[in-house]
Design an enzyme around this catalytic site. Sequence first.
Site, PDB file in Angstrom:
ATOM      1  N   ASP A 331       0.880  -1.176   0.000  1.00 60.06           N
ATOM      2  CA  ASP A 331       0.000   0.000   0.000  1.00 60.06           C
ATOM      3  C   ASP A 331       0.915   1.222   0.000  1.00 60.06           C
ATOM      4  O   ASP A 331       1.978   1.192  -0.611  1.00 60.06           O
ATOM      5  CB  ASP A 331      -0.941  -0.032   1.208  1.00 60.06           C
ATOM      6  N   HIS A 365       2.432   2.095  -3.326  1.00 63.86           N
ATOM      7  CA  HIS A 365       1.622   3.220  -3.774  1.00 63.86           C
ATOM      8  C   HIS A 365       2.392   4.538  -3.770  1.00 63.86           C
ATOM      9  O   HIS A 365       1.884   5.545  -4.255  1.00 63.86           O
ATOM     10  CB  HIS A 365       0.372   3.352  -2.902  1.00 63.86           C
TER      11      HIS A 365
END
Length: 533
Positions: A331, A365
């Site tokens: 993430d 990310h």
Amino acid sequence: MFHFHVLPATISENQATVVWEKPTAIFNVAAYQIQLDNDCIAVLPANKTHFTVQHLHANTTYRLTLYCLSDEGERFDHDEATCSLTTMSPTEWIDVTRAPYLIDPTGATIATHLLQQAIDECSLGGTVLIPKEANILSGAIQLKSHMTLQIDGCLTASQNPDDFRFFDQKMYDGICNEDGLPLSRYEGWELYCYRSLINIGYIDPSDRQRIVCNNVRICGTGTINGGGNQLGMAMREIYANKEKFPQYVSDQQAGRRARGRLISTMQAKNIHMTGLKLINPPSWTIHMIYSDTIVSHGLTILSKGIDNGDGWDPDSSRNLWLFDTEFDTGDDCVAIKSGKNPEGNIIHLPTKGVHIFDLNIRGGHGIAIGSEQSGGVEDVYISDCVIKNTFYGIELKAQNERGGYIKNIHIRDCSIDRFMAHPVTYNADGQPAHDLPVISDIFLTNVTITGDGRVIELIGFSNKTNHDVNPVENVHLDMINVIATKETADMLLTYCRKIHLRKINVLKEETLITSIEKQDIESVASEPMSIYL
């Protein structure tokens, strides 16, 4: 003269870390030279603005001097900086695999209670050691003030969620619920969560700015393994039917926010984390809540494939340093937060004074500021980072109902995938704030963006009901090189004001395609404006 100082949290009996700002008065610095007392101990390239001084003597004062060097290796006259440090006194060491603790070094036997006993019995300033070759299996442990946890082997999380509750609720009366879960914060809300594998401090709702734990170091050459999705899913499944705040679960995945993290600091100060490999968290890796002066460097953070596998998440915290660290995450590699509406607006503790440099981000990310930023985020400095193969590069974001602000963000000398400052539609729990979010005062200097399509996106906030608008405002893009990997690259502007473009170059296969020498855009209305680069 420029700022050159020792990070106090890093001082031990035999080493300390110094950092410095790049000098603004001279632009052709080729290298830095560090002198310890009268001896030169290091020459560093211009993109390294930190150094760990090792092999020092305990309880000794040293003087450090930093010089800027030219291409010819000559010192610039009058451009030097000095600082001093005094190392700590020698302290007690506890090897947990030896008597009286005799923890199983093979990891076959759960060792939570014995490991916690060693921590509790460690003397002031002492070190609890997991030695090389040892693999210690444990549930949640609680560190205390004025201690070091040194992991040269491996600390491995139990797969049993019950090992991440308080096992002595009387000792921690008032900071956990009837299930033995402590008050924490997840995606902007305070709620009861499973404990992390390593815990420093706790939340005091009566005074969130009170420091409850200080002067803690987590270091070593080993690995912390957090149990991964297997432990995270087990925590979710058990707690799903006991969800305390079902109205806050915008993603409709009950129990998801009850998971612990790998390392949590709560209302803690002067915390130092260095040298370790951090892998397989049950959700986020390092989460800092209401904390002050956290230094993280020399880490490797790996969480590929982990649900919500964030890397380094400061949350309503201040004076934070992250450098010399490698990320490959499931993430956000870095996610800077300060709470969610309306709770984040009410608590109103911003995250500020964040210094991020010399990162190698090779997946995930990227770096995110928001979307939980209702308490505000300000004074973030990012430099000399390589951000490749990420979804978003560097992203400033807020939900339209969030309120709060993001301001005074400086990004310098970085290579990134893309840059965005814009609204997002997800994670929209809670009562809306009275005002739209604000994003302003953004400075990008000497940044290379490699990608195709929309490489820069600046979109402000608008309320269609009452027609209020908060534009993205005062953005300076200076010396930006866009390396187009396909045919086109573009910049999208909507609801913006005071956008300053200087020396924007677009290259394809090392050939200059187009250039914007200077352009000031005073305002952009509600219709999107695309600038094809």
